[in-house]
Design an enzyme around this catalytic site. Structure first.
Site, PDB file in Angstrom:
ATOM      1  CG  HIS A 151      -1.871   1.291   1.517  1.00  0.00           C
ATOM      2  ND1 HIS A 151      -3.273   1.534   0.658  1.00  0.00           N
ATOM      3  CD2 HIS A 151      -1.500   2.443   1.495  1.00  0.00           C
ATOM      4  CE1 HIS A 151      -3.558   2.388   1.112  1.00  0.00           C
ATOM      5  NE2 HIS A 151      -2.471   3.166   1.468  1.00  0.00           N
ATOM      6  CD  GLU A 152       2.160   4.254   3.709  1.00  0.00           C
ATOM      7  OE1 GLU A 152       2.183   4.186   2.940  1.00  0.00           O
ATOM      8  OE2 GLU A 152       1.223   3.789   4.498  1.00  0.00           O
ATOM      9  CG  HIS A 203       0.145   6.286  -0.638  1.00  0.00           C
ATOM     10  ND1 HIS A 203      -0.464   6.355  -1.334  1.00  0.00           N
ATOM     11  CD2 HIS A 203       0.276   5.848   0.426  1.00  0.00           C
ATOM     12  CE1 HIS A 203      -1.769   6.204  -0.590  1.00  0.00           C
ATOM     13  NE2 HIS A 203      -1.626   5.747   0.544  1.00  0.00           N
TER      14      HIS A 203
END
Length: 355
Positions: free
Chosen positions: A18-19, A22
């Site tokens: 998920h990170e 980003h």
């Protein structure tokens, strides 16, 4: 102990992906990344490359992507808030999108190995609502109250999340042997209401299914893998709906990291007693479920989450100017406080359930 460690690493891997979403979109958009870390807590190793510090932290779960000017005004041209609104939307949305991509990849592993659970009836129970309505073996359920049915799990999920509700069931029926009037299946619909079963403690239509069928070709693999992700998303949304309608209790619908790690560890332990293949499929199924759930939960319009930040960015896109940063910061701060309080309650509930 190894099972718990595997569960912690699995959960951390999902958050890390998920990170990384980003991080990757930030780099592609020219946004400065101060630090990208694997794990949480104090640093145990780090190295700087260009403008970014890459760190490994003590607690082996999760990760973070800290961007320049993410939460405060900054005159740096690489600051997050100085980039075009569409670029910022892409960066924030990338985290959940990467979770869905990860879920899809692991769904392909599952579907390739075990196939697909087609919603074709192998029989109906005597005296059940399904028999009384006229359903019979060989019928393929296609819709319930307008919702498309792809697998028999869709039927189970709809019955569970809409207990006792009248259902308009659409189906296709194969042509009978020797029939001349039709060269293919016929379609129809029936209306029925599931009845509560004391034996199974749930509402049931009274239908039976034959299990999984092997898929054929890359087209079916992609189609049914995408369905697996969709099913996880729909089941998460249905569970939230039942929670808000007070059909289930909060402690039944919400599980925190401690509870998840415990459940993953228990299922891994059970699968180890079967075979290595069972362990792989168990872990793949957990990645599918947790990654898709994390994606949809992060898209909820709750302050401090990705969905809450997207709401402010979409408002900025529509009105042509950003919301006052101070007011937005206050909203996110309040949202973070509420989330932290909820996390404490969830953690307490997880620990209580383990005792």
């Amino acid at each position: 102990m190894l099972n718990i460690l595997a569960a912690v690493l699995l959960f951390g891997f999902i958050v890390l992906v998920h990170e990384f979403g980003h991080f990757l979109l930030a780099k592609c958009s020219g946004i400065g990344v101060v630090e990208f870390s694997v794990g949480m807590g104090p640093r145990i190793f780090s190295v700087e490359k260009g403008e970014t510090r890459y760190s490994i932290k003590a607690l082996p779960f999760g990760g973070s992507c800290m961007m320049v000017g993410e939460d405060a005004e900054n005159t740096d041209p690489k600051a997050f808030n100085n980039k075009p609104v569409l670029s910022r939307i892409a960066v924030i949305a990338a985290g959940p999108v990467f979770n869905f991509i990860l879920a899809f990849l692991f769904a392909m592993i599952i579907v390739a190995q075990i196939g697909h659970d087609a919603p074709v009836l192998t029989g109906v129970m005597e005296g059940s609502p399904a028999e009384e309505a006229g359903l019979q073996a060989g019928d393929c359920i296609t819709k319930i109250n307008g919702r498309h049915i792809t697998a028999y799990r869709d039927i189970m999920l709809y019955t569970f999340s809409h207990p006792g509700q009248e259902m308009k069931v659409q189906f296709t029926r194969p042509a009978e042997a020797g029939t001349k009037e039709s060269d293919g299946p016929t379609s129809g619909f029936v209306t029925l209401t599931p009845r509560f079963s004391e034996e199974y403690q749930s509402y049931m239509m009274g239908v039976q299914f034959g299990g999984y069928q092997k898929i054929h070709g890359i087209g079916q693999l992609i189609h049914y893998s995408a369905y697996e992700v969709k099913y996880c998303v729909v089941s998460t949304i249905d569970s939230l709906g039942m929670l808000f309608r007070r059909q289930i209790r909060a402690d039944e619908a919400v599980t925190g990291p401690v509870g998840i790690v415990n459940m993953v560890g228990e299922t891994v332990q059970e699968s180890r007693q079967i075979s290595a293949r069972a362990v792989v499929l168990t872990l793949a199924n957990w990645v599918l479920l947790l990654s898709s759930s994390l994606g949809i939960m992060n898209l909820l319009p709750i302050p401090a989450l990705d969905g809450g930040r997207l709401v402010f960015l979409l408002i900025e896109l529509v009105r042509g100017k950003p919301v006052d940063p101070e007011k937005e910061g206050m909203v996110h701060m309040a949202g973070m406080a509420v989330l932290m309080a909820l996390m404490v309650l969830v953690l307490f509930n997880d620990i209580r359930n383990l005792l």
